[in-house]
Design a protein around this motif. Structure first.
Motif, PDB file in Angstrom:
ATOM      1  N   GLN A  10       0.834  -1.197   0.000  1.00 48.46           N
ATOM      2  CA  GLN A  10       0.000   0.000   0.000  1.00 48.46           C
ATOM      3  C   GLN A  10       0.873   1.254   0.000  1.00 48.46           C
ATOM      4  O   GLN A  10       0.592   2.228  -0.687  1.00 48.46           O
ATOM      5  CB  GLN A  10      -0.923  -0.001   1.214  1.00 48.46           C
ATOM      6  CG  GLN A  10      -1.854   1.211   1.236  1.00 48.46           C
ATOM      7  CD  GLN A  10      -2.830   1.141   2.387  1.00 48.46           C
ATOM      8  OE1 GLN A  10      -2.880   0.150   3.101  1.00 48.46           O
ATOM      9  NE2 GLN A  10      -3.611   2.185   2.574  1.00 48.46           N
ATOM     10  N   ASN A  11       1.975   1.241   0.776  1.00 44.78           N
ATOM     11  CA  ASN A  11       2.860   2.394   0.837  1.00 44.78           C
ATOM     12  C   ASN A  11       3.591   2.618  -0.480  1.00 44.78           C
ATOM     13  O   ASN A  11       3.803   3.742  -0.896  1.00 44.78           O
ATOM     14  CB  ASN A  11       3.876   2.202   1.964  1.00 44.78           C
ATOM     15  CG  ASN A  11       3.211   1.932   3.297  1.00 44.78           C
ATOM     16  OD1 ASN A  11       2.721   0.831   3.512  1.00 44.78           O
ATOM     17  ND2 ASN A  11       3.195   2.926   4.173  1.00 44.78           N
ATOM     18  N   ASN A  13       2.540   2.098  -3.333  1.00 47.54           N
ATOM     19  CA  ASN A  13       1.602   2.685  -4.284  1.00 47.54           C
ATOM     20  C   ASN A  13       1.626   4.213  -4.245  1.00 47.54           C
ATOM     21  O   ASN A  13       1.123   4.869  -5.158  1.00 47.54           O
ATOM     22  CB  ASN A  13       0.175   2.202  -3.998  1.00 47.54           C
ATOM     23  CG  ASN A  13      -0.015   0.735  -4.320  1.00 47.54           C
ATOM     24  OD1 ASN A  13       0.740   0.167  -5.090  1.00 47.54           O
ATOM     25  ND2 ASN A  13      -1.029   0.124  -3.735  1.00 47.54           N
ATOM     26  N   ASP A  14       2.192   4.792  -3.188  1.00 46.95           N
ATOM     27  CA  ASP A  14       2.275   6.252  -3.070  1.00 46.95           C
ATOM     28  C   ASP A  14       3.303   6.849  -4.028  1.00 46.95           C
ATOM     29  O   ASP A  14       3.286   8.056  -4.277  1.00 46.95           O
ATOM     30  CB  ASP A  14       2.656   6.655  -1.645  1.00 46.95           C
ATOM     31  CG  ASP A  14       1.577   6.283  -0.638  1.00 46.95           C
ATOM     32  OD1 ASP A  14       1.906   6.227   0.562  1.00 46.95           O
ATOM     33  OD2 ASP A  14       0.429   6.057  -1.048  1.00 46.95           O
ATOM     34  N   TYR A  15       4.214   6.015  -4.535  1.00 40.51           N
ATOM     35  CA  TYR A  15       5.309   6.505  -5.365  1.00 40.51           C
ATOM     36  C   TYR A  15       5.025   6.233  -6.831  1.00 40.51           C
ATOM     37  O   TYR A  15       4.686   5.122  -7.223  1.00 40.51           O
ATOM     38  CB  TYR A  15       6.633   5.856  -4.942  1.00 40.51           C
ATOM     39  CG  TYR A  15       7.018   6.216  -3.531  1.00 40.51           C
ATOM     40  CD1 TYR A  15       7.711   7.385  -3.259  1.00 40.51           C
ATOM     41  CD2 TYR A  15       6.663   5.401  -2.455  1.00 40.51           C
ATOM     42  CE1 TYR A  15       8.059   7.736  -1.958  1.00 40.51           C
ATOM     43  CE2 TYR A  15       6.994   5.736  -1.154  1.00 40.51           C
ATOM     44  CZ  TYR A  15       7.692   6.908  -0.911  1.00 40.51           C
ATOM     45  OH  TYR A  15       8.010   7.255   0.371  1.00 40.51           O
ATOM     46  N   TYR A 131      -0.258   2.828  -8.752  1.00 38.45           N
ATOM     47  CA  TYR A 131       0.019   4.155  -8.214  1.00 38.45           C
ATOM     48  C   TYR A 131      -1.256   4.861  -7.771  1.00 38.45           C
ATOM     49  O   TYR A 131      -2.244   4.920  -8.491  1.00 38.45           O
ATOM     50  CB  TYR A 131       0.732   5.017  -9.261  1.00 38.45           C
ATOM     51  CG  TYR A 131       0.890   6.466  -8.822  1.00 38.45           C
ATOM     52  CD1 TYR A 131       1.642   6.791  -7.693  1.00 38.45           C
ATOM     53  CD2 TYR A 131       0.264   7.496  -9.522  1.00 38.45           C
ATOM     54  CE1 TYR A 131       1.779   8.104  -7.284  1.00 38.45           C
ATOM     55  CE2 TYR A 131       0.402   8.817  -9.120  1.00 38.45           C
ATOM     56  CZ  TYR A 131       1.152   9.111  -8.001  1.00 38.45           C
ATOM     57  OH  TYR A 131       1.279  10.414  -7.589  1.00 38.45           O
ATOM     58  N   LYS A 132      -1.192   5.421  -6.552  1.00 37.15           N
ATOM     59  CA  LYS A 132      -2.290   6.210  -6.002  1.00 37.15           C
ATOM     60  C   LYS A 132      -1.681   7.478  -5.395  1.00 37.15           C
ATOM     61  O   LYS A 132      -0.865   7.403  -4.486  1.00 37.15           O
ATOM     62  CB  LYS A 132      -3.049   5.422  -4.937  1.00 37.15           C
ATOM     63  CG  LYS A 132      -3.719   4.163  -5.478  1.00 37.15           C
ATOM     64  CD  LYS A 132      -4.418   3.387  -4.380  1.00 37.15           C
ATOM     65  CE  LYS A 132      -5.071   2.127  -4.937  1.00 37.15           C
ATOM     66  NZ  LYS A 132      -5.720   1.334  -3.861  1.00 37.15           N
ATOM     67  N   SER A 133      -2.083   8.614  -5.929  1.00 39.03           N
ATOM     68  CA  SER A 133      -1.502   9.876  -5.503  1.00 39.03           C
ATOM     69  C   SER A 133      -1.656  10.079  -4.000  1.00 39.03           C
ATOM     70  O   SER A 133      -2.725   9.871  -3.431  1.00 39.03           O
ATOM     71  CB  SER A 133      -2.163  11.036  -6.262  1.00 39.03           C
ATOM     72  OG  SER A 133      -1.630  12.276  -5.838  1.00 39.03           O
ATOM     73  N   ASN A 134      -0.563  10.482  -3.369  1.00 36.89           N
ATOM     74  CA  ASN A 134      -0.544  10.755  -1.934  1.00 36.89           C
ATOM     75  C   ASN A 134      -0.303  12.245  -1.746  1.00 36.89           C
ATOM     76  O   ASN A 134       0.724  12.774  -2.174  1.00 36.89           O
ATOM     77  CB  ASN A 134       0.565   9.941  -1.256  1.00 36.89           C
ATOM     78  CG  ASN A 134       0.642  10.177   0.242  1.00 36.89           C
ATOM     79  OD1 ASN A 134       0.818  11.292   0.700  1.00 36.89           O
ATOM     80  ND2 ASN A 134       0.509   9.102   0.999  1.00 36.89           N
ATOM     81  N   SER A 135      -1.240  12.941  -1.135  1.00 32.67           N
ATOM     82  CA  SER A 135      -1.140  14.404  -1.017  1.00 32.67           C
ATOM     83  C   SER A 135       0.093  14.823  -0.232  1.00 32.67           C
ATOM     84  O   SER A 135       0.708  15.853  -0.516  1.00 32.67           O
ATOM     85  CB  SER A 135      -2.395  14.971  -0.353  1.00 32.67           C
ATOM     86  OG  SER A 135      -2.583  14.396   0.938  1.00 32.67           O
TER      87      SER A 135
END
Length: 281
Positions: A10-11, A13-15, A131-135
């Motif tokens: 999950q982490n 995926n932030d990158y 990938y999932k954008s992390n603010s």
């Protein structure tokens, strides 16, 4: 905090990007044992978006290098066993992911390093990366002057994409062709089905290359080689592609009854060059 295996999926995926170096510190030479090319290939095969460290970065990565992580190899080899693990480091050099230790008992160096790397990489291959954008990551560059200096160091112009230039025309062809193997069978129409390119063979000098399907694009292999030299990325025109190799990038086009023309920038001479591949048939 360092994460291992699926715990970190999950982490990770932030990158958005994997920033691939031209060489690893444990080896020193550019693409030694073809390990850096293998790195790029395996990450892209498993859904990650890669960018070479010396390549011109996408605008969002230029503005925020924290969108990417960089692979680092840590070796712990013994007398008879090659052992290493892969760490992914963020824009501040902090290790955020660590694979298990890969092992190989191969005696030949290239085979040993590639086998142990593949073994270690299996943790990453098992991740269902998306990938999932992390603010927090997306805004981090705006709050760090340290990261701003990284942007200046990494924002390389297209004229300086490569640090090592092949010394012979055949070496250049190897890299370039590696970057682009766009081919329609000789005599076929440009508008032909792109899948007709699969497994077609092309020659430049004494070298023979083969184009194979790779996801929705193509990968270029030297004949009988286990790993691709480069990727050929489709555009909105069926006879034109963008090529990506470890050290070079450019364009390639097919011309009926002529062959495949590859255009690339030679950083050694600061000139644009072209090569023509002929059908082996």
């Amino acid at each position: 905090m360092i994460f291992y295996g699926n715990i970190f999926s999950q982490n990770l995926n932030d990158y958005k990007y994997i920033i691939v170096p031209e060489s690893y510190d444990i080896l020193g030479k550019t693409n030694q044992y073809q390990l850096n090319a293998l790195t790029k290939f395996l990450f892209e095969k498993n859904g990650f978006q890669t960018i070479m460290k010396t390549e011109t970065w996408p605008e969002d990565l230029q503005q925020n290098p924290c969108l990417g992580v960089s692979p680092v190899l840590v070796e712990n080899s013994g007398l008879f066993v090659t052992k290493m693990h892969i760490e992914l480091q963020d824009c501040k050099g902090i290790t955020v992911y660590k694979t298990r230790e890969g092992k190989s008992k191969e005696k030949e160096f290239q085979a040993a390093y590639q086998e142990s790397f593949r073994d270690a990489f299996q943790n990453l291959a098992d991740l269902q990366y998306e990938y999932k954008s992390n603010s927090g990551i997306a805004e981090s560059v705006k709050k760090s002057s340290e990261i701003s200096s990284v942007i200046e160091d990494k924002n390389i112009t297209s004229e300086a994409k490569t640090e090592v230039v092949s010394e012979s025309e055949s070496d250049v062809a190897h890299e370039v062709v590696a970057a682009k193997k766009n081919d329609l069978p000789a005599g076929s129409e440009v508008e032909g089905n792109l899948y007709s390119l699969e497994n077609s063979q092309w020659i430049y000098g004494d070298a023979v290359f083969e184009l194979r399907a790779y996801n929705s694009n193509y990968a270029l292999f030297q004949l009988n080689a286990p790993e691709p030299i480069a990727l050929l990325l489709k555009t909105n025109k069926p006879n034109e592609f963008v090529y990506r190799s470890l050290l070079n990038s450019g364009t390639v086009s097919y011309r009926k009854n002529s062959g495949i023309e590859i255009s690339y920038f030679d950083s050694g001479t600061n000139q644009q060059k072209s090569l023509l591949l002929k059908s082996k048939d």
